[in-house]
Design a protein around this motif. Structure first.
Motif, short mmCIF file in Angstrom:
data_model
loop_
_atom_site.label_atom_id
_atom_site.label_comp_id
_atom_site.label_asym_id
_atom_site.label_seq_id
_atom_site.Cartn_x
_atom_site.Cartn_y
_atom_site.Cartn_z
N GLN A 54 2.76 10.73 3.80
CA GLN A 54 2.31 10.53 2.42
C GLN A 54 3.30 11.12 1.42
O GLN A 54 3.65 10.49 0.42
N SER A 77 -1.11 4.39 -2.46
CA SER A 77 -1.92 3.97 -1.32
C SER A 77 -1.35 2.71 -0.67
O SER A 77 -1.21 2.63 0.56
N ASP A 78 -1.01 1.72 -1.49
CA ASP A 78 -0.43 0.48 -0.98
C ASP A 78 0.91 0.74 -0.29
O ASP A 78 1.20 0.19 0.77
N LEU A 80 1.97 3.51 1.08
CA LEU A 80 1.77 4.22 2.34
C LEU A 80 1.35 3.24 3.44
O LEU A 80 1.85 3.31 4.57
N ASP A 81 0.48 2.32 3.12
CA ASP A 81 0.04 1.32 4.10
C ASP A 81 1.21 0.47 4.58
O ASP A 81 1.34 0.19 5.78
N ILE A 82 2.06 0.06 3.65
CA ILE A 82 3.24 -0.76 3.99
C ILE A 82 4.17 0.04 4.90
O ILE A 82 4.65 -0.46 5.92
N LEU A 84 3.51 2.72 6.82
CA LEU A 84 2.93 3.04 8.14
C LEU A 84 2.89 1.82 9.05
O LEU A 84 3.17 1.92 10.25
N ALA A 85 2.56 0.66 8.47
CA ALA A 85 2.48 -0.56 9.28
C ALA A 85 3.85 -0.93 9.84
O ALA A 85 3.98 -1.32 11.01
#
Length: 224
Positions: A54, A77-78, A80-82, A84-85
């Motif tokens: 993060q 948030s978006d 971090l999702d990108i 991590l994926a």
């Protein structure tokens, strides 16, 4: 010097056991490109590693180590999702153990030391990386940055490891490359080894007063 009466060795992961910088930079820049933002060199991104995913993402969005207080929460948030994926699918493209790490860990295990990992990296990524680098099975305990309520430089993960492994702080030593590792150990009252390679934000690890400083991972064998 030599450490006395040690039973457990706690290791940081990124910058201590493995050079994951190239793959972290790849994932950070993929995230930035996806969001149509400026990308950065691996060297710059290396300076942002060490406080968990993060914080890494927020530093990248800020374009500097100091996080922009005005960053949009939804954007973070978006992003971090990108990150991590993508990273989950590219954990070991260019990640390698540092020099002498596999052989030294094997020797320590054969010397009956109990080994553990205490990292700020998300827990889910640790075992797949260890398996890819054939380091799996060496560690009795693994704590990730999201395993507990607090992460390094808070001493909680180190104290939790002691409790889980039923040893005293005095019977453990923390090995790491950054001030997060050394500050956590100092606050916990645990002896520590600082390595001079890795990702310590361009600072001399000696500034934070580890018990011993080493240049090569294999020097651990001379201390134990």
């Amino acid at each position: 010097m030599k450490f006395n009466n040690k039973k457990v060795i706690l290791f940081d992961l990124d910058g201590t056991l493995i050079n994951s910088g190239p793959d972290l930079a790849l994932a950070v820049n993929h995230m930035l490109q996806t969001l149509n933002r400026e990308t950065f060199s691996e060297e710059i991104i290396d300076g942002w590693v060490g406080n968990g995913a993060q914080m890494l993402v927020q530093r990248a969005l800020s374009g500097q180590r100091e996080i922009d207080e005005n960053l949009d929460a939804d954007l973070c948030s978006d992003a971090l999702d990108i990150f991590l994926a993508f990273y989950a699918k590219n954990l070991c493209v260019a990640t390698v153990p540092y020099s002498n790490v596999p052989a030294t860990l094997t020797c320590l295990k054969e010397m009956d030391y109990r080994l553990a990992i205490v990292t700020n990296k998300p827990f889910a990524f640790v075992e797949p990386i260890l398996e890819s680098l054939t380091l799996s099975g060496l560690f009795e305990l693994i704590l990730g940055g999201d395993s507990l309520d607090k992460k390094k430089p808070d001493p909680l993960p180190l104290l939790h490891a002691c409790e889980k492994m039923n040893v005293s702080v005095e019977e453990c030593v923390m090995v790491g490359d950054s001030k997060n590792d050394i500050l956590a150990a100092n606050t916990a009252g645990m002896q520590s080894v600082g390595v001079t390679y890795g990702y310590n934000y361009g600072e001399d690890i000696g500034v934070h007063n580890p018990t011993v400083i080493i240049d090569d991972f294999s020097e651990l064998l001379e201390l134990l």
